[in-house]
Design a protein around this motif. Structure first.
Motif, PDB file in Angstrom:
ATOM      1  N   ALA A  94      49.666  11.095  40.513  1.00  0.00           N
ATOM      2  CA  ALA A  94      48.906  11.704  41.601  1.00  0.00           C
ATOM      3  C   ALA A  94      48.927  10.866  42.874  1.00  0.00           C
ATOM      4  O   ALA A  94      48.630  11.376  43.957  1.00  0.00           O
ATOM      5  CB  ALA A  94      47.463  11.932  41.158  1.00  0.00           C
ATOM      6  N   ALA A  95      49.274   9.591  42.749  1.00  0.00           N
ATOM      7  CA  ALA A  95      49.295   8.684  43.900  1.00  0.00           C
ATOM      8  C   ALA A  95      50.698   8.400  44.416  1.00  0.00           C
ATOM      9  O   ALA A  95      50.858   7.654  45.380  1.00  0.00           O
ATOM     10  CB  ALA A  95      48.630   7.364  43.522  1.00  0.00           C
ATOM     11  N   CYS A  96      51.714   8.973  43.809  1.00  0.00           N
ATOM     12  CA  CYS A  96      53.089   8.589  44.167  1.00  0.00           C
ATOM     13  C   CYS A  96      53.582   9.322  45.408  1.00  0.00           C
ATOM     14  O   CYS A  96      52.964  10.270  45.893  1.00  0.00           O
ATOM     15  CB  CYS A  96      54.033   8.820  42.993  1.00  0.00           C
ATOM     16  N   LYS A  97      54.732   8.886  45.894  1.00  0.00           N
ATOM     17  CA  LYS A  97      55.325   9.447  47.112  1.00  0.00           C
ATOM     18  C   LYS A  97      55.563  10.945  46.993  1.00  0.00           C
ATOM     19  O   LYS A  97      55.384  11.695  47.947  1.00  0.00           O
ATOM     20  CB  LYS A  97      56.637   8.716  47.412  1.00  0.00           C
ATOM     21  N   ASP A  98      55.967  11.395  45.822  1.00  0.00           N
ATOM     22  CA  ASP A  98      56.302  12.805  45.612  1.00  0.00           C
ATOM     23  C   ASP A  98      55.166  13.610  45.000  1.00  0.00           C
ATOM     24  O   ASP A  98      55.383  14.715  44.489  1.00  0.00           O
ATOM     25  CB  ASP A  98      57.544  12.910  44.714  1.00  0.00           C
ATOM     26  N   ALA A  99      53.956  13.091  45.063  1.00  0.00           N
ATOM     27  CA  ALA A  99      52.806  13.774  44.459  1.00  0.00           C
ATOM     28  C   ALA A  99      52.535  15.095  45.159  1.00  0.00           C
ATOM     29  O   ALA A  99      52.839  15.268  46.345  1.00  0.00           O
ATOM     30  CB  ALA A  99      51.569  12.890  44.555  1.00  0.00           C
ATOM     31  N   PRO A 100      51.934  16.042  44.437  1.00  0.00           N
ATOM     32  CA  PRO A 100      51.440  17.243  45.101  1.00  0.00           C
ATOM     33  C   PRO A 100      50.193  16.896  45.902  1.00  0.00           C
ATOM     34  O   PRO A 100      49.881  15.710  46.090  1.00  0.00           O
ATOM     35  CB  PRO A 100      51.112  18.168  43.919  1.00  0.00           C
ATOM     36  N   SER A 101      49.478  17.897  46.361  1.00  0.00           N
ATOM     37  CA  SER A 101      48.191  17.667  47.005  1.00  0.00           C
ATOM     38  C   SER A 101      47.261  18.808  46.618  1.00  0.00           C
ATOM     39  O   SER A 101      47.709  19.912  46.303  1.00  0.00           O
ATOM     40  CB  SER A 101      48.347  17.607  48.530  1.00  0.00           C
ATOM     41  N   ARG A 102      45.962  18.494  46.610  1.00  0.00           N
ATOM     42  CA  ARG A 102      44.929  19.481  46.260  1.00  0.00           C
ATOM     43  C   ARG A 102      45.084  19.982  44.831  1.00  0.00           C
ATOM     44  O   ARG A 102      44.975  21.159  44.546  1.00  0.00           O
ATOM     45  CB  ARG A 102      44.958  20.651  47.242  1.00  0.00           C
ATOM     46  N   THR A 103      45.341  19.056  43.920  1.00  0.00           N
ATOM     47  CA  THR A 103      45.539  19.392  42.513  1.00  0.00           C
ATOM     48  C   THR A 103      44.480  18.699  41.662  1.00  0.00           C
ATOM     49  O   THR A 103      44.158  17.530  41.895  1.00  0.00           O
ATOM     50  CB  THR A 103      46.936  18.955  42.049  1.00  0.00           C
ATOM     51  N   ILE A 104      43.949  19.416  40.694  1.00  0.00           N
ATOM     52  CA  ILE A 104      43.063  18.814  39.698  1.00  0.00           C
ATOM     53  C   ILE A 104      43.883  18.633  38.436  1.00  0.00           C
ATOM     54  O   ILE A 104      44.289  19.608  37.794  1.00  0.00           O
ATOM     55  CB  ILE A 104      41.846  19.689  39.402  1.00  0.00           C
ATOM     56  N   LEU A 105      44.146  17.390  38.090  1.00  0.00           N
ATOM     57  CA  LEU A 105      44.961  17.059  36.932  1.00  0.00           C
ATOM     58  C   LEU A 105      44.074  16.469  35.849  1.00  0.00           C
ATOM     59  O   LEU A 105      43.453  15.427  36.040  1.00  0.00           O
ATOM     60  CB  LEU A 105      46.053  16.060  37.345  1.00  0.00           C
ATOM     61  N   LEU A 106      43.994  17.157  34.713  1.00  0.00           N
ATOM     62  CA  LEU A 106      43.192  16.681  33.587  1.00  0.00           C
ATOM     63  C   LEU A 106      44.073  15.836  32.682  1.00  0.00           C
ATOM     64  O   LEU A 106      45.246  16.165  32.455  1.00  0.00           O
ATOM     65  CB  LEU A 106      42.608  17.852  32.810  1.00  0.00           C
ATOM     66  N   ALA A 107      43.511  14.747  32.146  1.00  0.00           N
ATOM     67  CA  ALA A 107      44.299  13.830  31.328  1.00  0.00           C
ATOM     68  C   ALA A 107      43.437  13.212  30.239  1.00  0.00           C
ATOM     69  O   ALA A 107      42.291  12.821  30.482  1.00  0.00           O
ATOM     70  CB  ALA A 107      44.895  12.726  32.206  1.00  0.00           C
ATOM     71  N   GLY A 108      44.017  13.125  29.041  1.00  0.00           N
ATOM     72  CA  GLY A 108      43.318  12.472  27.939  1.00  0.00           C
ATOM     73  C   GLY A 108      44.070  12.605  26.637  1.00  0.00           C
ATOM     74  O   GLY A 108      44.644  13.662  26.346  1.00  0.00           O
ATOM     75  N   ALA A 109      44.135  11.510  25.864  1.00  0.00           N
ATOM     76  CA  ALA A 109      44.738  11.498  24.526  1.00  0.00           C
ATOM     77  C   ALA A 109      46.205  11.899  24.535  1.00  0.00           C
ATOM     78  O   ALA A 109      46.721  12.381  23.534  1.00  0.00           O
ATOM     79  CB  ALA A 109      43.954  12.404  23.581  1.00  0.00           C
ATOM     80  N   GLY A 110      46.878  11.723  25.681  1.00  0.00           N
ATOM     81  CA  GLY A 110      48.286  12.083  25.782  1.00  0.00           C
ATOM     82  C   GLY A 110      48.530  13.498  26.251  1.00  0.00           C
ATOM     83  O   GLY A 110      49.687  13.920  26.373  1.00  0.00           O
ATOM     84  N   GLY A 111      47.482  14.242  26.553  1.00  0.00           N
ATOM     85  CA  GLY A 111      47.616  15.609  27.055  1.00  0.00           C
ATOM     86  C   GLY A 111      47.320  15.680  28.538  1.00  0.00           C
ATOM     87  O   GLY A 111      46.422  14.983  29.037  1.00  0.00           O
ATOM     88  N   TYR A 112      48.038  16.533  29.250  1.00  0.00           N
ATOM     89  CA  TYR A 112      47.892  16.671  30.700  1.00  0.00           C
ATOM     90  C   TYR A 112      47.923  18.158  31.053  1.00  0.00           C
ATOM     91  O   TYR A 112      48.773  18.906  30.559  1.00  0.00           O
ATOM     92  CB  TYR A 112      49.008  15.911  31.430  1.00  0.00           C
ATOM     93  N   SER A 113      46.997  18.591  31.915  1.00  0.00           N
ATOM     94  CA  SER A 113      46.934  19.987  32.317  1.00  0.00           C
ATOM     95  C   SER A 113      46.337  20.080  33.717  1.00  0.00           C
ATOM     96  O   SER A 113      45.849  19.081  34.266  1.00  0.00           O
ATOM     97  CB  SER A 113      46.105  20.810  31.326  1.00  0.00           C
ATOM     98  N   VAL A 114      46.377  21.282  34.290  1.00  0.00           N
ATOM     99  CA  VAL A 114      45.881  21.505  35.646  1.00  0.00           C
ATOM    100  C   VAL A 114      44.785  22.560  35.619  1.00  0.00           C
ATOM    101  O   VAL A 114      44.902  23.570  34.909  1.00  0.00           O
ATOM    102  CB  VAL A 114      47.028  21.953  36.586  1.00  0.00           C
ATOM    103  N   ALA A 115      43.713  22.336  36.370  1.00  0.00           N
ATOM    104  CA  ALA A 115      42.634  23.314  36.513  1.00  0.00           C
ATOM    105  C   ALA A 115      42.644  23.854  37.940  1.00  0.00           C
ATOM    106  O   ALA A 115      42.888  23.112  38.896  1.00  0.00           O
ATOM    107  CB  ALA A 115      41.279  22.676  36.208  1.00  0.00           C
ATOM    108  N   ARG A 116      42.392  25.165  38.069  1.00  0.00           N
ATOM    109  CA  ARG A 116      42.350  25.795  39.390  1.00  0.00           C
ATOM    110  C   ARG A 116      41.173  26.749  39.483  1.00  0.00           C
ATOM    111  O   ARG A 116      40.793  27.376  38.498  1.00  0.00           O
ATOM    112  CB  ARG A 116      43.643  26.577  39.660  1.00  0.00           C
ATOM    113  N   LEU A 117      40.643  26.896  40.683  1.00  0.00           N
ATOM    114  CA  LEU A 117      39.642  27.911  40.969  1.00  0.00           C
ATOM    115  C   LEU A 117      40.376  29.154  41.471  1.00  0.00           C
ATOM    116  O   LEU A 117      41.097  29.086  42.471  1.00  0.00           O
ATOM    117  CB  LEU A 117      38.661  27.417  42.028  1.00  0.00           C
ATOM    118  N   MET A 118      40.226  30.259  40.757  1.00  0.00           N
ATOM    119  CA  MET A 118      40.917  31.492  41.101  1.00  0.00           C
ATOM    120  C   MET A 118      39.897  32.560  41.515  1.00  0.00           C
ATOM    121  O   MET A 118      38.759  32.575  41.045  1.00  0.00           O
ATOM    122  CB  MET A 118      41.739  31.995  39.918  1.00  0.00           C
ATOM    123  N   GLU A 119      40.323  33.454  42.381  1.00  0.00           N
ATOM    124  CA  GLU A 119      39.457  34.523  42.869  1.00  0.00           C
ATOM    125  C   GLU A 119      40.042  35.875  42.480  1.00  0.00           C
ATOM    126  O   GLU A 119      41.218  36.147  42.742  1.00  0.00           O
ATOM    127  CB  GLU A 119      39.323  34.436  44.387  1.00  0.00           C
TER     128      GLU A 119
END
Length: 309
Positions: free
Chosen positions: A227-252
């Motif tokens: 999330a901090a790297c040069k090629d990172a996205p922006s405005r992303t919620i990245l969930l992380a734990g126990a080796g699993g990674y996912s993204v959460a979004r607010l949808m309308e």
């Protein structure tokens, strides 16, 4: 696939004397960064204070051949945060990444929560993240480059019993990210949120013991480095734990539009609730103005999206 490196970059990690922050700071240093190890040194509830934890992490980084300095600023104190940022500028002349990781817990069910318990948690997580972000903001703008990683929580995204103060602050961090993403885009300042699940002193009595065994904090750090790297996205919620990674979004949802003013009643909302909550055509709004534009377009277009019953 090339390695993600931070050679020549200066990185501030708040609350990095223990737990998640410690892992983040050490791994950034391993990848070439110069790290400000910030830690107020307080207990889990924010009381007390000592520089020993931060200094121990700095020693560990230096012993491994890296560069780091310790800082004991309390993120709720704007003057101390300003001095921390100035220390980094005096030492290395730039700031590329800020990781807002500092946090405390004062869990209590809402009806029993004191004003002090509310204020203290919101001050560290939300106001502290704002204080640190503001202190580096203009530096990053002038550089034309910056990365800020906020630390949100599933307590803020989804809720958790006994954590009204913590959840509200962590949801606020998410909102702060949304606006800073908009304001920082033209200067290549990218803002992301990490939502960690890890075995730390913050979670030792919240997560069952069996689950804690697989929740090593080191498995959250890869998400932070991404999330901090040069090629990172922006405005992303990245969930992380126990080796699993996912993204959460607010949808309308697409929702409903009542063309006739007489239909704009709570009864009609109830009658059309199934369609209103249909997420099959849901969208992610990128600004508050996007939602306003959607509603105004429907009104000016005069087309109803309400199915006849």
């Amino acid at each position: 696939m090339s390695d993600i490196r931070y050679d020549g970059q200066v990185i501030i990690v708040t609350g990095s004397g223990n737990g998640l922050g410690r892992n983040h700071a050490i791994e950034f240093a391993k990848r070439g960064a110069k790290v400000v190890v910030n830690d107020f040194g307080g207990a889990r509830d924010g009381t007390g204070g000592s520089s020993e934890a931060a200094e121990a992490v700095v020693k560990e980084i230096k012993d491994a051949g890296g560069e780091a300095i310790a800082n004991g600023a309390n993120v709720t104190d704007r003057a101390q945060v300003t001095a921390m940022v100035q220390q980094a500028m005096d030492e290395w002349g730039r700031i590329d990444v800020l990781v807002n990781n500092a946090g405390i817990l004062r869990d209590r069910s809402f009806g029993k929560m004191t004003g002090d318990e509310w204020d203290a948690v919101v001050a560290v997580h939300l106001t502290g993240s704002a204080n640190c972000s503001l202190a580096v903001w203009n530096i990053m703008k002038e550089q034309g480059y910056g990365r800020i990683v906020m630390t949100t929580s599933t307590s803020g995204i989804y809720g958790n019993f006994g954590q009204a103060n913590y959840g509200a602050a962590k949801a606020g961090v998410w909102g702060l990210m949304n606006t800073l993403h908009i304001e920082g885009a033209k200067n290549d300042i990218r803002i992301n949120c990490i939502s960690p699940t890890a075995a730390t002193r913050m979670t030792e009595d919240v997560i069952p013991e069996e689950a804690l065994k697989v929740l090593d904090p080191k498995w959250v750090t890869p998400a932070v480095l991404f999330a901090a790297c040069k090629d990172a996205p922006s405005r992303t919620i990245l969930l992380a734990g126990a080796g699993g990674y996912s993204v959460a979004r607010l949808m309308e949802s697409e929702g409903v539009f009542f063309e006739n003013e007489a239909d704009r009643t709570p009864e009609q909302i109830l009658a059309n609730w199934e369609q209103l909550t249909d997420m099959s055509d849901a969208q992610q709004m990128m600004t508050g103005s996007d939602h306003v534009s959607k509603m105004v377009a429907k009104a000016l277009g005069g087309a109803t999206s309400v199915r006849q019953r």
